[in-house]
Design a protein around this motif. Structure first.
Motif, short mmCIF file in Angstrom:
data_model
loop_
_atom_site.label_atom_id
_atom_site.label_comp_id
_atom_site.label_asym_id
_atom_site.label_seq_id
_atom_site.Cartn_x
_atom_site.Cartn_y
_atom_site.Cartn_z
N ILE A 44 -4.62 -6.59 11.77
CA ILE A 44 -5.39 -7.09 10.83
C ILE A 44 -5.82 -6.07 9.79
CG2 ILE A 44 -7.86 -7.72 10.36
CD1 ILE A 44 -7.80 -9.26 12.94
N CYS A 45 -5.80 -4.79 10.45
CA CYS A 45 -6.08 -3.60 9.57
C CYS A 45 -4.84 -3.30 8.52
CB CYS A 45 -6.10 -2.40 10.39
SG CYS A 45 -6.24 -0.58 9.44
N LEU A 46 -3.61 -3.49 8.93
CA LEU A 46 -2.43 -3.48 8.14
C LEU A 46 -2.49 -4.51 7.02
CD1 LEU A 46 0.46 -2.71 10.77
CD2 LEU A 46 -0.39 -1.11 8.87
N ILE A 47 -2.82 -5.78 7.52
CA ILE A 47 -2.91 -6.95 6.59
C ILE A 47 -3.89 -6.59 5.38
CG2 ILE A 47 -3.46 -9.50 6.07
CD1 ILE A 47 -2.45 -9.67 9.19
N GLU A 48 -5.17 -6.08 5.55
CA GLU A 48 -5.87 -5.79 4.72
C GLU A 48 -5.54 -4.72 4.01
OE1 GLU A 48 -8.60 -7.67 4.35
OE2 GLU A 48 -9.44 -8.41 6.21
N GLN A 49 -4.81 -3.68 4.40
CA GLN A 49 -4.48 -2.58 3.53
C GLN A 49 -3.39 -3.16 2.53
OE1 GLN A 49 -3.20 0.30 6.49
NE2 GLN A 49 -5.39 1.00 6.93
N ALA A 50 -2.48 -3.97 3.09
CA ALA A 50 -1.31 -4.38 2.39
C ALA A 50 -1.77 -5.14 1.06
CB ALA A 50 -0.37 -5.02 3.05
N ALA A 51 -3.01 -5.93 1.27
CA ALA A 51 -3.53 -7.04 0.18
C ALA A 51 -4.29 -6.21 -0.67
CB ALA A 51 -4.27 -7.99 1.19
N GLN A 52 -4.78 -5.15 -0.41
CA GLN A 52 -5.85 -4.54 -1.12
C GLN A 52 -5.42 -4.38 -2.80
OE1 GLN A 52 -9.07 -4.28 -1.05
NE2 GLN A 52 -8.77 -5.42 0.97
N ALA A 53 -3.89 -3.83 -2.87
CA ALA A 53 -3.58 -3.48 -4.20
C ALA A 53 -3.26 -5.05 -5.09
CB ALA A 53 -2.23 -2.92 -4.13
N GLN A 54 -3.07 -5.89 -4.72
CA GLN A 54 -2.63 -7.35 -5.10
C GLN A 54 -3.51 -8.56 -4.80
OE1 GLN A 54 1.30 -7.85 -4.32
NE2 GLN A 54 1.19 -7.68 -2.15
N LEU A 55 -4.80 -8.12 -4.32
CA LEU A 55 -5.67 -9.21 -3.89
C LEU A 55 -6.26 -10.09 -4.75
CD1 LEU A 55 -6.85 -10.50 -1.19
CD2 LEU A 55 -8.94 -8.93 -1.79
N HIS A 56 -5.95 -11.53 -5.08
CA HIS A 56 -6.35 -12.31 -5.92
C HIS A 56 -6.55 -13.57 -5.42
CE1 HIS A 56 -2.09 -12.55 -6.32
NE2 HIS A 56 -2.23 -13.90 -6.53
N CYS A 57 -7.05 -14.39 -6.24
CA CYS A 57 -7.38 -15.90 -5.91
C CYS A 57 -6.09 -16.55 -6.00
CB CYS A 57 -8.39 -16.41 -6.53
SG CYS A 57 -8.49 -18.37 -6.34
N PRO A 58 -5.44 -17.05 -4.93
CA PRO A 58 -4.04 -17.89 -4.83
C PRO A 58 -4.28 -19.17 -5.76
CG PRO A 58 -4.96 -18.11 -2.59
CD PRO A 58 -6.00 -17.12 -3.39
N ALA A 59 -5.43 -19.62 -5.83
CA ALA A 59 -5.53 -20.99 -6.56
C ALA A 59 -5.31 -20.96 -7.97
CB ALA A 59 -6.91 -21.65 -6.05
N CYS A 60 -6.20 -19.90 -8.57
CA CYS A 60 -6.33 -19.66 -10.17
C CYS A 60 -5.95 -18.37 -10.55
CB CYS A 60 -7.65 -19.84 -10.62
SG CYS A 60 -8.93 -18.80 -10.04
N ASN A 61 -5.53 -17.49 -9.62
CA ASN A 61 -4.90 -15.96 -9.93
C ASN A 61 -6.11 -15.07 -10.65
OD1 ASN A 61 -2.36 -16.67 -9.04
ND2 ASN A 61 -1.87 -17.53 -10.96
N SER A 62 -7.34 -15.65 -10.14
CA SER A 62 -8.44 -14.53 -10.87
C SER A 62 -8.68 -13.53 -10.15
CB SER A 62 -9.51 -15.43 -10.84
OG SER A 62 -10.73 -14.65 -11.18
N PHE A 63 -8.85 -12.41 -10.68
CA PHE A 63 -9.44 -11.18 -9.76
C PHE A 63 -11.05 -10.92 -9.69
CE2 PHE A 63 -5.17 -10.22 -11.25
CZ PHE A 63 -4.43 -9.63 -10.24
N HIS A 64 -11.48 -12.32 -10.01
CA HIS A 64 -13.26 -11.94 -10.32
C HIS A 64 -13.67 -12.64 -8.62
CE1 HIS A 64 -17.05 -12.81 -12.14
NE2 HIS A 64 -17.42 -12.07 -11.15
#
Length: 322
Positions: free
Chosen positions: A38-58
């Motif tokens: 889980i720690c690795l997953i969270e670290q890998a996702a931080q740089a490109q985390l966004h909503c997969p439905a509308c691609n929003s970063f808000h």
């Protein structure tokens, strides 16, 4: 838990049977492994985390689910986590993912990996192609200098398909026609002198000039020297693209002419065929995954289960290509 409660809890372990103690130890071990994953997953996702439905970063934090931080998107109101929209979404048993990634790096078969991790063989199959979905896309952007190209042909396979488009063959069967025909799928390999390799599944039947134009131009320099065997499609392709081309006559046993040869790409092809034979035939629709898997192993671009897990999530920190 208070100290006295902890002491009372520990005292009860003496009453457990051997089987119960083993189950308790496995539970604690899996819990620690799941926290690591889980720690690795969270670290890998931080740089490109966004909503997969509308691609929003808000978005904002919205509780936890299955051990992962959950987020809610402000524009569309959807909830998601670090795995949403990735190949590993909706998969279970996170505690075993690193061990499975290690099985992939060890070229385990589906059944061997399933036995090693105590999971069903269908789960092992599903995990294999989920883990390779993005990792296989790591390829050199361009080949430089002297590049060798060659093709190999493999018997087309619809293994696992519910609806065949041709009569079924016996296991380990052969093509009905001799030589190269539409019963065989063509794989194009190109490799430069530094070991950078690209591959393409071009389709059924003979390699043609049109297929070369569809594959090679985006991944080769215009000042490259393309070295091939005597296949007639290569010189026409090179002339139309405006690149230098040299051919070696393998049929006349001329394998090397000065610095001109195709030994490098032929050696890679031989390693791939030898490695693939251990899986006793693969479905043609999954062939790109196996080509990517072999490139990962041969180039040693991913050396640890942690790196493979991050690559599956789209994070390639140790795989800078030239």
């Amino acid at each position: 838990m208070q100290s006295d409660q902890w002491q009372a809890f520990i005292a009860q372990f003496a009453q457990l049977s051997h089987r119960q103690r083993k189950a308790s130890a496995d539970l604690l071990r899996n819990g620690a492994q799941q926290e690591t994953v889980i720690c690795l997953i969270e670290q890998a996702a931080q740089a490109q985390l966004h909503c997969p439905a509308c691609n929003s970063f808000h978005f904002y934090r919205h509780g936890h689910e299955h051990g992962l931080q959950r987020y809610r998107c402000v524009p569309c109101g959807r909830t998601f986590n670090a795995l949403s929209g990735t190949p590993l979404a909706h998969l279970r048993y996170k505690a075993r993912w690193l061990a499975y990634a290690d099985c992939l790096l060890g070229s385990f078969s589906i059944r061997k990996a399933a036995e090693h991790l105590n999971i069903h063989r269908n789960t092992s199959f599903r995990w294999r192609h989920r883990f390779l979905a993005l990792a296989k896309s790591d390829r050199p952007r361009c080949l430089h200098g002297i590049a060798e190209a060659d093709e190999m042909y493999m018997l087309e396979s619809q293994k696992g398909s519910r609806h065949l488009t041709r009569p079924a063959r016996r296991r380990a069967g052969r093509a009905r026609q001799r030589g190269i025909s539409n019963e065989q799928v063509c794989v194009l390999l190109a490799r430069d002198s530094t070991g950078q390799t690209v591959d393409f599944v071009t389709g059924l039947g003979q390699l043609t000039k049109a297929r070369l134009h569809a594959c090679l131009p985006p991944v080769i320099d215009r000042d490259i020297l393309l070295v091939t065997d005597g296949h007639p499609a290569y010189p026409v392709f090179a002339r139309e693209l405006g690149i230098m081309h040299e051919a070696v006559n393998l049929r006349a046993s001329i394998r090397v002419r000065g610095t001109v040869h195709v030994q490098n790409v032929n050696a890679y092809r031989s390693r791939f065929r030898s490695w693939l034979s251990a899986f006793h035939g693969v479905a043609t629709r999954y062939l790109p995954n196996y080509l990517g898997w072999r490139w990962i192993l041969d180039a040693r671009r991913i050396l640890s289960p942690e790196s493979l897990l991050k690559a599956t999530l789209g994070d390639f920190p140790h795989m800078t290509v030239t």
